[in-house]
Design a protein around this motif. Structure first.
Motif, PDB file in Angstrom:
ATOM      1  N   HIS A  10       1.135  -1.447   0.212  1.00  0.00           N
ATOM      2  CA  HIS A  10      -0.064  -0.236   0.081  1.00  0.00           C
ATOM      3  C   HIS A  10       0.763   0.847  -0.096  1.00  0.00           C
ATOM      4  N   PRO A  11       0.496   2.413  -0.940  1.00  0.00           N
ATOM      5  CA  PRO A  11       1.114   3.407  -1.057  1.00  0.00           C
ATOM      6  C   PRO A  11       1.701   4.233   0.782  1.00  0.00           C
ATOM      7  N   GLY A  12       0.615   4.474   1.619  1.00  0.00           N
ATOM      8  CA  GLY A  12       0.746   4.763   2.531  1.00  0.00           C
ATOM      9  C   GLY A  12       1.049   3.820   3.847  1.00  0.00           C
ATOM     10  N   MET A  13       1.565   2.641   3.149  1.00  0.00           N
ATOM     11  CA  MET A  13       2.158   1.403   4.295  1.00  0.00           C
ATOM     12  C   MET A  13       3.759   2.451   4.878  1.00  0.00           C
ATOM     13  N   SER A  14       4.152   2.394   5.887  1.00  0.00           N
ATOM     14  CA  SER A  14       5.730   2.709   6.639  1.00  0.00           C
ATOM     15  C   SER A  14       6.217   1.531   6.433  1.00  0.00           C
ATOM     16  N   GLN A  15       7.552   1.919   6.174  1.00  0.00           N
ATOM     17  CA  GLN A  15       8.610   0.534   6.092  1.00  0.00           C
ATOM     18  C   GLN A  15       8.581  -0.184   7.373  1.00  0.00           C
ATOM     19  N   LEU A 269      -2.663   2.746  22.875  1.00  0.00           N
ATOM     20  CA  LEU A 269      -3.746   2.067  21.874  1.00  0.00           C
ATOM     21  C   LEU A 269      -3.806   0.456  22.843  1.00  0.00           C
ATOM     22  N   ARG A 270      -4.696   0.058  22.718  1.00  0.00           N
ATOM     23  CA  ARG A 270      -4.531  -1.381  23.425  1.00  0.00           C
ATOM     24  C   ARG A 270      -5.007  -2.099  22.263  1.00  0.00           C
ATOM     25  N   LEU A 271      -4.566  -3.575  21.943  1.00  0.00           N
ATOM     26  CA  LEU A 271      -4.827  -4.397  20.775  1.00  0.00           C
ATOM     27  C   LEU A 271      -5.061  -6.035  21.931  1.00  0.00           C
ATOM     28  N   VAL A 272      -5.938  -6.330  21.277  1.00  0.00           N
ATOM     29  CA  VAL A 272      -5.999  -7.455  21.186  1.00  0.00           C
ATOM     30  C   VAL A 272      -6.346  -8.946  20.103  1.00  0.00           C
ATOM     31  N   ASN A 273      -5.660  -9.969  20.592  1.00  0.00           N
ATOM     32  CA  ASN A 273      -5.346 -10.963  18.882  1.00  0.00           C
ATOM     33  C   ASN A 273      -6.267 -11.988  19.232  1.00  0.00           C
ATOM     34  N   ASP A 274      -6.644 -12.957  17.967  1.00  0.00           N
ATOM     35  CA  ASP A 274      -7.184 -13.730  18.021  1.00  0.00           C
ATOM     36  C   ASP A 274      -6.223 -14.911  17.514  1.00  0.00           C
ATOM     37  N   PRO A 275      -5.810 -16.229  18.702  1.00  0.00           N
ATOM     38  CA  PRO A 275      -4.815 -17.217  17.746  1.00  0.00           C
ATOM     39  C   PRO A 275      -5.732 -17.929  17.355  1.00  0.00           C
ATOM     40  N   ASP A 276      -7.238 -18.512  16.597  1.00  0.00           N
ATOM     41  CA  ASP A 276      -7.887 -18.852  16.367  1.00  0.00           C
ATOM     42  C   ASP A 276      -8.100 -20.697  16.685  1.00  0.00           C
ATOM     43  N   SER A 277      -7.309 -20.655  18.174  1.00  0.00           N
ATOM     44  CA  SER A 277      -7.574 -22.532  18.564  1.00  0.00           C
ATOM     45  C   SER A 277      -8.033 -21.792  19.919  1.00  0.00           C
ATOM     46  N   ARG A 278      -9.070 -23.101  20.504  1.00  0.00           N
ATOM     47  CA  ARG A 278      -9.675 -23.305  20.970  1.00  0.00           C
ATOM     48  C   ARG A 278      -8.602 -23.469  22.706  1.00  0.00           C
ATOM     49  N   GLU A 279      -7.379 -23.843  22.280  1.00  0.00           N
ATOM     50  CA  GLU A 279      -6.174 -24.385  22.856  1.00  0.00           C
ATOM     51  C   GLU A 279      -5.254 -23.343  23.385  1.00  0.00           C
ATOM     52  N   ALA A 280      -5.929 -22.402  22.736  1.00  0.00           N
ATOM     53  CA  ALA A 280      -4.641 -21.444  22.849  1.00  0.00           C
ATOM     54  C   ALA A 280      -5.334 -19.581  23.543  1.00  0.00           C
ATOM     55  N   ARG A 281      -4.727 -18.846  23.884  1.00  0.00           N
ATOM     56  CA  ARG A 281      -5.432 -18.089  24.899  1.00  0.00           C
ATOM     57  C   ARG A 281      -4.609 -16.304  24.200  1.00  0.00           C
ATOM     58  N   SER A 282      -5.696 -15.856  24.141  1.00  0.00           N
ATOM     59  CA  SER A 282      -5.602 -14.294  23.342  1.00  0.00           C
ATOM     60  C   SER A 282      -4.680 -13.630  24.372  1.00  0.00           C
ATOM     61  N   TRP A 283      -4.322 -12.878  23.556  1.00  0.00           N
ATOM     62  CA  TRP A 283      -3.184 -11.826  24.574  1.00  0.00           C
ATOM     63  C   TRP A 283      -3.146  -9.817  24.603  1.00  0.00           C
ATOM     64  N   LEU A 284      -2.990  -9.167  25.140  1.00  0.00           N
ATOM     65  CA  LEU A 284      -3.772  -7.833  25.428  1.00  0.00           C
ATOM     66  C   LEU A 284      -2.976  -7.216  25.161  1.00  0.00           C
ATOM     67  N   TYR A 285      -2.395  -6.051  24.023  1.00  0.00           N
ATOM     68  CA  TYR A 285      -0.701  -5.706  23.461  1.00  0.00           C
ATOM     69  C   TYR A 285      -1.244  -4.525  23.940  1.00  0.00           C
ATOM     70  N   ARG A 286      -0.034  -3.593  24.695  1.00  0.00           N
ATOM     71  CA  ARG A 286       0.091  -2.403  24.018  1.00  0.00           C
ATOM     72  C   ARG A 286       0.824  -1.708  22.771  1.00  0.00           C
ATOM     73  N   LEU A 287       0.623  -0.927  21.872  1.00  0.00           N
ATOM     74  CA  LEU A 287       1.108   0.290  21.314  1.00  0.00           C
ATOM     75  C   LEU A 287       1.331   1.578  21.093  1.00  0.00           C
ATOM     76  N   VAL A 288       2.461   2.429  20.623  1.00  0.00           N
ATOM     77  CA  VAL A 288       2.434   3.565  20.680  1.00  0.00           C
ATOM     78  C   VAL A 288       2.787   3.304  19.024  1.00  0.00           C
ATOM     79  N   LEU A 289       1.353   4.091  18.445  1.00  0.00           N
ATOM     80  CA  LEU A 289       1.884   5.197  17.199  1.00  0.00           C
ATOM     81  C   LEU A 289       2.713   6.475  16.742  1.00  0.00           C
ATOM     82  N   PRO A 290       3.740   5.903  15.532  1.00  0.00           N
ATOM     83  CA  PRO A 290       4.601   7.142  16.086  1.00  0.00           C
ATOM     84  C   PRO A 290       3.733   8.406  15.604  1.00  0.00           C
TER      85      PRO A 290
END
Length: 290
Positions: A10-15, A269-290
């Motif tokens: 994408h032309p707007g994507m950072s490297q 920001l706070r973000l969460v993931n979906d590991p697509d497995s009932r055996e796994a657990r989702s994680w909470l992440y922190r992110l600071v945008l530039p």
């Protein structure tokens, strides 16, 4: 190009990819939507009937059922019967609105939650109207911005597109006093081109607002041609959509399938993931945008 570390087109994507800071493992396996209200995080998982609360660092506080009953533990039956709550947004009065993805007829319900009281909503009329404009409906993000409520269509199946759907908030609030939403709330559908990450198309997974009130979105690069069947995730990105176009797009390091994001009071920001497995657990992440 050869020097493109992000693997995106994408032309707007950072490297350089941004690194997620892991905060905590969550008590769900398929986190799908996240809202910050004050110093609390409200979380949905797409294979649960629950609304969970955590503090900003990911410490579990409590949970409440949004729908009565229970889901089967067998994976295929659970997937078929789940309401697929992929969207959560806060309304001006503080109520939370949870919405199903619409990707099957069983996923056209919503729940309005306010101070512990729940009310189930029928979204069939609205979703059928959207299906007349969007192939393979699969809604994955919602946020209030001024006089509008935006929904994100995840274009992750063959022939479908990413789109931002603009609903009229006043009409929506009036309809929420009844028992469902219909096409009268619909104002516009904007197709959005997100490009690819590591050769896989990016598709919307959630929405929130930045400090300037612009739309922020999460998107995942999931190798699937289906809005129903999962595929391998090659990574995710966070972007800003403003004035009718994607203004910025930041790839994230790693392969986490980010399905929810929100902004907290300090601007991070706070973000969460979906590991697509009932055996796994989702994680909470922190992110600071530039």
């Amino acid at each position: 190009g050869a020097g493109d570390q992000s693997g995106g087109n994408h032309p707007g994507m950072s490297q350089a990819p941004l690194v997620l800071q892991p905060l905590a493992q969550l008590q769900v396996a398929a986190a799908s939507a996240l809202v910050c209200a004050g110093d609390l995080l409200y979380l949905l998982a797409d294979d649960e009937l629950l609304l969970q609360r955590y503090d900003l660092s990911g410490v579990f506080i409590d949970q409440q059922p949004l729908l009565a009953g229970s889901l089967p533990s067998a994976a295929k039956a659970r997937k078929r019967l789940k309401p697929d709550f992929e969207m959560l947004c806060q309304l001006p009065d503080g109520a939370l609105l949870a919405l199903g993805s619409g990707s099957t007829a069983a996923r056209r319900r919503g729940v309005l939650w306010h101070a512990g009281v729940t009310r189930v909503l029928d979204l069939t009329a609205l979703y059928l109207a959207l299906e007349s404009q969007l192939q393979d409906l699969n809604l994955e993000g919602a946020v209030v911005q001024g006089e509008h409520l935006w929904l994100a269509q995840r274009g992750n199946s063959a022939g479908s597109i990413n789109a931002l759907i603009r609903l009229d908030l006043t009409t929506l609030l009036r309809q929420l006093a009844g028992d469902g939403l219909d096409a009268d709330v619909l104002r516009a559908v904007h197709a959005v081109e997100l490009g690819t990450l590591h050769g896989v198309p990016l598709s919307f997974t959630d929405l929130c607002l930045d400090a300037q009130g612009r739309l922020l979105f999460a998107a995942a690069a999931e190798a699937t041609k289906s809005s129903y069947h999962d595929g391998a995730c090659l990574g995710s990105a966070v972007g800003c959509w403003h004035a009718g176009q994607v203004q910025s797009l930041w790839p994230l390091a790693g392969e986490a399938k980010i399905e929810g994001l929100c902004r907290v009071a300090d601007g991070s920001l706070r973000l969460v993931n979906d590991p697509d497995s009932r055996e796994a657990r989702s994680w909470l992440y922190r992110l600071v945008l530039p």
